[in-house]
Scaffold this motif. Sequence first.
Motif, PDB file in Angstrom:
ATOM      1  N   CYS B   6      39.079  46.213  52.590  1.00 45.31           N
ATOM      2  CA  CYS B   6      38.841  47.879  53.213  1.00 45.31           C
ATOM      3  C   CYS B   6      39.025  47.864  54.223  1.00 45.31           C
ATOM      4  O   CYS B   6      37.948  46.495  54.472  1.00 45.31           O
ATOM      5  CB  CYS B   6      37.811  47.873  51.515  1.00 45.31           C
ATOM      6  SG  CYS B   6      37.127  49.370  52.271  1.00 45.31           S
ATOM      7  N   HIS B   8      36.710  49.021  54.931  1.00 47.60           N
ATOM      8  CA  HIS B   8      34.740  49.309  55.373  1.00 47.60           C
ATOM      9  C   HIS B   8      34.021  48.616  54.773  1.00 47.60           C
ATOM     10  O   HIS B   8      32.994  48.023  55.227  1.00 47.60           O
ATOM     11  CB  HIS B   8      34.266  50.880  54.409  1.00 47.60           C
ATOM     12  CG  HIS B   8      34.994  52.368  54.554  1.00 47.60           C
ATOM     13  ND1 HIS B   8      35.126  52.757  56.524  1.00 47.60           N
ATOM     14  CD2 HIS B   8      35.330  53.028  54.359  1.00 47.60           C
ATOM     15  CE1 HIS B   8      35.974  53.842  56.908  1.00 47.60           C
ATOM     16  NE2 HIS B   8      36.561  54.191  54.815  1.00 47.60           N
ATOM     17  N   CYS B   9      34.803  48.164  53.329  1.00 46.07           N
ATOM     18  CA  CYS B   9      33.961  46.625  52.512  1.00 46.07           C
ATOM     19  C   CYS B   9      33.981  45.283  52.639  1.00 46.07           C
ATOM     20  O   CYS B   9      33.280  44.320  52.425  1.00 46.07           O
ATOM     21  CB  CYS B   9      34.192  47.586  50.963  1.00 46.07           C
ATOM     22  SG  CYS B   9      33.622  48.900  51.146  1.00 46.07           S
ATOM     23  N   HIS B  59      39.079  52.998  47.636  1.00 50.24           N
ATOM     24  CA  HIS B  59      38.753  52.021  47.104  1.00 50.24           C
ATOM     25  C   HIS B  59      36.623  52.316  46.324  1.00 50.24           C
ATOM     26  O   HIS B  59      36.499  52.688  46.340  1.00 50.24           O
ATOM     27  CB  HIS B  59      37.623  51.371  48.077  1.00 50.24           C
ATOM     28  CG  HIS B  59      37.213  49.873  48.180  1.00 50.24           C
ATOM     29  ND1 HIS B  59      36.063  49.283  48.264  1.00 50.24           N
ATOM     30  CD2 HIS B  59      36.857  48.944  47.078  1.00 50.24           C
ATOM     31  CE1 HIS B  59      35.669  47.907  47.883  1.00 50.24           C
ATOM     32  NE2 HIS B  59      35.848  48.265  47.337  1.00 50.24           N
ATOM     33  N   CYS B  63      33.438  51.762  48.138  1.00 51.20           N
ATOM     34  CA  CYS B  63      33.086  52.573  49.019  1.00 51.20           C
ATOM     35  C   CYS B  63      33.937  53.974  48.377  1.00 51.20           C
ATOM     36  O   CYS B  63      33.440  55.463  48.854  1.00 51.20           O
ATOM     37  CB  CYS B  63      33.321  52.374  50.304  1.00 51.20           C
ATOM     38  SG  CYS B  63      34.670  52.592  50.790  1.00 51.20           S
TER      39      CYS B  63
HETATM   40 ZN   LIG Z   1      35.582  49.787  50.770  1.00 51.51          ZN
END
Ligand SMILES: [Zn+2]
Lengths: 187, 97
Positions: B6, B8-9, B59, B63
Motif C-alpha cells: 500500500c 500509505h501503509c 486497502h 487505511c
Molecule cells: Zn493502506
Amino acid sequence: MLEIRNRATRAAPFPLAAETIGGVTIAPSPPRTRLSLRLRPLAAAGIGSVAGLVLDGPIGSTSECDGRRALRLGPDEWLLVADADEGDELAARVIGALAGTVHALVDVGHRSCGLLVSGAGAATALSAGCPLDLAPEAFPVGRATRTVLAKTEILLSHLDADTFEVECWRSYADYVRGFLLEAARGL
Amino acid sequence: MLLITCPHCGPRPELEFRWGGEAHVARPADPSALDDRAWSEFLFVRNNPKGLFAERWNHAHGCQRWFNALRDTHSDKFVATYPAGAPRPDIAAEDAR
Ligand SMILES: [Zn+2]
C-alpha cells in the motif's frame, strides 16, 4: 456535541470477567471515549498536534499524552481514545484547535468495544486469525492499525511487550472473543 | 501469503485489500453529449490484457484509501503501486519480469 452529552449506558457485549487459557489472558477494555477524526494530511502536518496528541506521525503510529492516545489509521484518519468521561473535554479541545480547518470529528465510542489480549502467547494466539507479522521487529510496541482477525475487521494496537488490544465492532465482539479463546486453547 | 504494498501503509497481506477494476478510466466530461454506444463503452468495456495491467485497489481493512497498482495478470506479480491520481509508471513488460 449533543450526542456525547446524551451518552447512553450500554450493556457490555461480552462477559466482563477476564479469562486465562494457555497463558493468554483475554479481558474486556474499560469503556472509552473514541473519536474518529478526519483531516487532510497537509492540514495535519501544518497543525502538528491537538490536545497534546501528535497528528503528523507515521501512519500506523500511536501518540500518547496524559493517558489519551491518537492512533493514525491512514493518511487522513485518526482515532482519538480517552477515558469514558473525557469525551466532552477532548472534543472541545480538538474543535478549538481545528477551528477554521475543514475536518470531521465523530464520536464512535458505542460502535466498538475492546479486548486486552496479554501474556507470553498473546501474539501467537492473535496470529491464529491475523495475517500481519506480529513479531516485535515487524509490529513493535506503539504500532496500531486496522486489519483482519479471522472473518472480521479489527483494530489492533500493540500496547506493551506482551499486551495487544483488539477493538472490533460491537456485533462482532462475541465472535472475536470466542475466536481468541479458541486460539489460546490450542496453544 | 501474497503481500501488496500500500502506498500509505507499506507491504500488507492481500486479505486486507479489495480489487477495483481497471485504473485510469476517465469519466467523460459531458456524459449527455455521448450516444448510447459511447456511454456503454465507458461503463462496461474494459481492457483484459495478459501481462501488465493498471488496476485500482482499495486497502479496505487498513487505511481504507484507494490506490493504483501495476500487476502482471499472468504471474500475479505486483510490479508497482502508486497513489491514486499519479500517472501510470513507465515500466515495460520485459523489465517487470
Ligand atoms: Zn493502506
